[in-house]
Design a protein around this motif. Sequence first.
Motif, PDB file in Angstrom:
ATOM      1  N   LYS A 102       0.812  -1.222   0.000  1.00 53.13           N
ATOM      2  CA  LYS A 102       0.000   0.000   0.000  1.00 53.13           C
ATOM      3  C   LYS A 102       0.845   1.272   0.000  1.00 53.13           C
ATOM      4  CE  LYS A 102      -4.167  -1.619   2.423  1.00 53.13           C
ATOM      5  NZ  LYS A 102      -4.983  -1.418   3.647  1.00 53.13           N
ATOM      6  N   THR A 103       1.957   1.233   0.757  1.00 47.79           N
ATOM      7  CA  THR A 103       2.784   2.439   0.859  1.00 47.79           C
ATOM      8  C   THR A 103       3.326   2.841  -0.504  1.00 47.79           C
ATOM      9  OG1 THR A 103       3.415   1.861   3.123  1.00 47.79           O
ATOM     10  CG2 THR A 103       4.794   3.467   1.963  1.00 47.79           C
ATOM     11  N   TYR A 104       3.862   1.853  -1.235  1.00 49.96           N
ATOM     12  CA  TYR A 104       4.390   2.144  -2.561  1.00 49.96           C
ATOM     13  C   TYR A 104       3.268   2.560  -3.521  1.00 49.96           C
ATOM     14  CZ  TYR A 104       9.118   0.558  -1.556  1.00 49.96           C
ATOM     15  OH  TYR A 104      10.395   0.451  -1.060  1.00 49.96           O
ATOM     16  N   TYR A 105       2.096   2.012  -3.312  1.00 47.10           N
ATOM     17  CA  TYR A 105       0.947   2.398  -4.142  1.00 47.10           C
ATOM     18  C   TYR A 105       0.629   3.884  -3.941  1.00 47.10           C
ATOM     19  CZ  TYR A 105      -3.834   2.381  -6.033  1.00 47.10           C
ATOM     20  OH  TYR A 105      -4.976   2.648  -6.749  1.00 47.10           O
ATOM     21  N   SER A 106       0.544   4.287  -2.685  1.00 47.88           N
ATOM     22  CA  SER A 106       0.229   5.687  -2.383  1.00 47.88           C
ATOM     23  C   SER A 106       1.329   6.616  -2.879  1.00 47.88           C
ATOM     24  CB  SER A 106       0.041   5.874  -0.874  1.00 47.88           C
ATOM     25  OG  SER A 106      -0.996   5.050  -0.394  1.00 47.88           O
ATOM     26  N   MET A 107       2.586   6.217  -2.661  1.00 43.79           N
ATOM     27  CA  MET A 107       3.701   7.060  -3.097  1.00 43.79           C
ATOM     28  C   MET A 107       3.761   7.157  -4.616  1.00 43.79           C
ATOM     29  SD  MET A 107       4.997   8.211  -0.358  1.00 43.79           S
ATOM     30  CE  MET A 107       6.543   8.912  -0.886  1.00 43.79           C
ATOM     31  N   ALA A 108       3.441   6.070  -5.298  1.00 43.72           N
ATOM     32  CA  ALA A 108       3.440   6.091  -6.773  1.00 43.72           C
ATOM     33  C   ALA A 108       2.412   7.084  -7.289  1.00 43.72           C
ATOM     34  CB  ALA A 108       3.163   4.689  -7.314  1.00 43.72           C
ATOM     35  N   LEU A 109       1.213   7.074  -6.685  1.00 39.80           N
ATOM     36  CA  LEU A 109       0.173   8.011  -7.122  1.00 39.80           C
ATOM     37  C   LEU A 109       0.557   9.453  -6.802  1.00 39.80           C
ATOM     38  CD1 LEU A 109      -3.161   6.190  -6.174  1.00 39.80           C
ATOM     39  CD2 LEU A 109      -1.739   5.934  -8.201  1.00 39.80           C
ATOM     40  N   LEU A 110       1.090   9.668  -5.595  1.00 38.98           N
ATOM     41  CA  LEU A 110       1.447  11.026  -5.173  1.00 38.98           C
ATOM     42  C   LEU A 110       2.538  11.623  -6.064  1.00 38.98           C
ATOM     43  CD1 LEU A 110       1.442  13.412  -3.179  1.00 38.98           C
ATOM     44  CD2 LEU A 110       3.085  12.133  -1.784  1.00 38.98           C
ATOM     45  N   TRP A 111       3.638  10.881  -6.219  1.00 38.28           N
ATOM     46  CA  TRP A 111       4.765  11.423  -6.970  1.00 38.28           C
ATOM     47  C   TRP A 111       4.484  11.470  -8.470  1.00 38.28           C
ATOM     48  CZ3 TRP A 111       7.914  14.435  -4.711  1.00 38.28           C
ATOM     49  CH2 TRP A 111       8.219  14.261  -3.368  1.00 38.28           C
ATOM     50  N   SER A 112       3.607  10.624  -8.920  1.00 37.19           N
ATOM     51  CA  SER A 112       3.183  10.705 -10.318  1.00 37.19           C
ATOM     52  C   SER A 112       2.473  12.035 -10.574  1.00 37.19           C
ATOM     53  CB  SER A 112       2.265   9.536 -10.668  1.00 37.19           C
ATOM     54  OG  SER A 112       1.870   9.587 -12.012  1.00 37.19           O
ATOM     55  N   ALA A 113       1.587  12.415  -9.655  1.00 34.82           N
ATOM     56  CA  ALA A 113       0.877  13.692  -9.788  1.00 34.82           C
ATOM     57  C   ALA A 113       1.857  14.869  -9.759  1.00 34.82           C
ATOM     58  CB  ALA A 113      -0.159  13.837  -8.681  1.00 34.82           C
ATOM     59  N   VAL A 114       2.847  14.809  -8.870  1.00 39.91           N
ATOM     60  CA  VAL A 114       3.840  15.892  -8.768  1.00 39.91           C
ATOM     61  C   VAL A 114       4.675  15.974 -10.052  1.00 39.91           C
ATOM     62  CG1 VAL A 114       5.909  16.681  -7.549  1.00 39.91           C
ATOM     63  CG2 VAL A 114       3.958  15.797  -6.254  1.00 39.91           C
ATOM     64  N   ALA A 115       5.144  14.810 -10.525  1.00 36.63           N
ATOM     65  CA  ALA A 115       5.996  14.783 -11.719  1.00 36.63           C
ATOM     66  C   ALA A 115       5.259  15.328 -12.941  1.00 36.63           C
ATOM     67  CB  ALA A 115       6.478  13.359 -11.983  1.00 36.63           C
ATOM     68  N   TRP A 116       3.998  14.905 -13.109  1.00 36.64           N
ATOM     69  CA  TRP A 116       3.256  15.375 -14.281  1.00 36.64           C
ATOM     70  C   TRP A 116       2.932  16.864 -14.178  1.00 36.64           C
ATOM     71  CZ3 TRP A 116       3.539  13.186 -18.620  1.00 36.64           C
ATOM     72  CH2 TRP A 116       3.605  11.795 -18.749  1.00 36.64           C
ATOM     73  N   GLN A 117       2.740  17.369 -12.941  1.00 32.02           N
ATOM     74  CA  GLN A 117       2.495  18.804 -12.812  1.00 32.02           C
ATOM     75  C   GLN A 117       3.745  19.591 -13.165  1.00 32.02           C
ATOM     76  OE1 GLN A 117      -0.587  19.899 -12.325  1.00 32.02           O
ATOM     77  NE2 GLN A 117       0.190  21.926 -12.768  1.00 32.02           N
ATOM     78  N   LEU A 118       4.920  19.058 -12.796  1.00 30.58           N
ATOM     79  CA  LEU A 118       6.168  19.693 -13.216  1.00 30.58           C
ATOM     80  C   LEU A 118       6.257  19.736 -14.743  1.00 30.58           C
ATOM     81  CD1 LEU A 118       8.844  18.216 -10.761  1.00 30.58           C
ATOM     82  CD2 LEU A 118       8.038  20.587 -10.887  1.00 30.58           C
ATOM     83  N   PHE A 119       5.820  18.646 -15.372  1.00 26.26           N
ATOM     84  CA  PHE A 119       5.821  18.591 -16.839  1.00 26.26           C
ATOM     85  C   PHE A 119       4.978  19.724 -17.418  1.00 26.26           C
ATOM     86  CE2 PHE A 119       3.512  17.238 -20.656  1.00 26.26           C
ATOM     87  CZ  PHE A 119       4.567  16.985 -21.530  1.00 26.26           C
ATOM     88  N   TYR A 120       3.766  19.900 -16.901  1.00 30.76           N
ATOM     89  CA  TYR A 120       2.881  20.931 -17.455  1.00 30.76           C
ATOM     90  C   TYR A 120       3.349  22.336 -17.104  1.00 30.76           C
ATOM     91  CZ  TYR A 120      -0.426  17.542 -19.218  1.00 30.76           C
ATOM     92  OH  TYR A 120      -1.010  16.541 -19.951  1.00 30.76           O
ATOM     93  N   ILE A 121       3.915  22.510 -15.911  1.00 25.18           N
ATOM     94  CA  ILE A 121       4.509  23.807 -15.582  1.00 25.18           C
ATOM     95  C   ILE A 121       5.587  24.147 -16.600  1.00 25.18           C
ATOM     96  CG2 ILE A 121       6.029  24.991 -13.932  1.00 25.18           C
ATOM     97  CD1 ILE A 121       4.468  23.597 -11.682  1.00 25.18           C
ATOM     98  N   GLY A 122       6.421  23.154 -16.909  1.00 25.50           N
ATOM     99  CA  GLY A 122       7.480  23.365 -17.884  1.00 25.50           C
ATOM    100  C   GLY A 122       6.962  23.665 -19.273  1.00 25.50           C
ATOM    101  N   VAL A 123       5.937  22.918 -19.710  1.00 20.65           N
ATOM    102  CA  VAL A 123       5.381  23.126 -21.055  1.00 20.65           C
ATOM    103  C   VAL A 123       4.840  24.548 -21.199  1.00 20.65           C
ATOM    104  CG1 VAL A 123       3.470  22.525 -22.585  1.00 20.65           C
ATOM    105  CG2 VAL A 123       4.855  20.725 -21.587  1.00 20.65           C
ATOM    106  N   PHE A 124       4.024  24.980 -20.252  1.00 22.19           N
ATOM    107  CA  PHE A 124       3.414  26.303 -20.350  1.00 22.19           C
ATOM    108  C   PHE A 124       4.473  27.398 -20.235  1.00 22.19           C
ATOM    109  CE2 PHE A 124      -0.295  23.798 -19.555  1.00 22.19           C
ATOM    110  CZ  PHE A 124      -1.332  24.487 -20.157  1.00 22.19           C
TER     111      PHE A 124
END
Length: 375
Positions: free
Chosen positions: A286-308
């Motif tokens: 469960k811990t890795y599941y939660s961390m995967a979802l959390l850091w995935s959201a952070v990483a993709w937001q960095l992607f969109y911040i960079g794109v814009f």
Amino acid sequence: MSGLLEIEHMETAGVENTEAAADRDLELRMNSEERNRDLELRMKSEERNRKKRRLLLLVNALALAVGTSAGPLLTRFYFIHGGSRRWLSSWLETVGWPLLLPPLYLSYRKHPNRENHVTPNLFLACCGIGILTGADDYLYAYGLSFLPVSTSAVLIATQLGFNAVFALLLVRQKFSPFSVNSVALLTASSVLLAFHTSNDRPEGVTKRQYAVGFILTLGAAALYGFIIPLIELTYNTTKRQITYTLVMEMQFIMSFSATVFCTVGMLINGDFQALHREANEFRVGKTYYSMALLWSAVAWQLFYIGVFGVTSLGSSLLSGVIIAAMIPVTEVLAVVLYHEEFGAEKGMALVLSLWGFASYLYGEYYRYSKPRPSC
């Protein structure tokens, strides 16, 4: 007597004329000095603005680079270890929009000018682009559920070709020999790896699923190659001054709209009800599941911040070049972390990608280092 008076009058007039001329000379010198000071101050201000712009461009380019590699790797981690919710994966790509709230708040405190915020028409345009982004996220997540990260990254790199075409059509992007060479090399690296994809089908994935993933990922690349120039077109057509605050506002609206679009898909698909069960069945806990979802959201937001950010401070083509140039890094990390195959074709693609990126950077250096014509 009258002659003496006339001479005295002439002498007095001459002195007055001399004093008036001296005053005019002094005034001209003062005005000239004042103009020089104003010009110097403007030049210093413009130099500070250029340095600030370059720094912002660098920060956004780094955010884009990190998001481009970390986002797919974390999403693939979710699918490798038992995750199967594609709407959830697409939702995670934009749900990090609350990360924009602190910088927006600080920007509002520092620059409370209400004249430079999103207009109703711009709001609607951002919502439309956000819905397109949500659809693109779903196509990408669906494709990545069947493909290795290295193959998916190669297919996504083809967005550079679509980006170049749509940038030419939508924003009349000017191409230099260096940018054309960069697009050609980066596209060639993607085509080269496409011939290798049939040998790296993941275990448990059928040929049909692999083909579906291939086609959907290519579709996601085409759609995103259209979205990035569309964002630049929105910047160019707005009647507002393009400040970084306005860019963050637009990104906030687009990310929120995309999240709403994916949330509807999650509700229809029953993803929210399945989260608890999926977390319990996740192979690494469960811990890795939660961390995967959390850091995935952070990483993709960095992607969109960079794109814009890169699109507003540079161009949509530069965004596409950075995304394509990070493919080799993503491939190497996929080989190290997930033990994906790395053959000669991927090595050659790595060289072509680095060459293409270097070509673009040199072209930009050449363009900015050329002496400007004096007025």
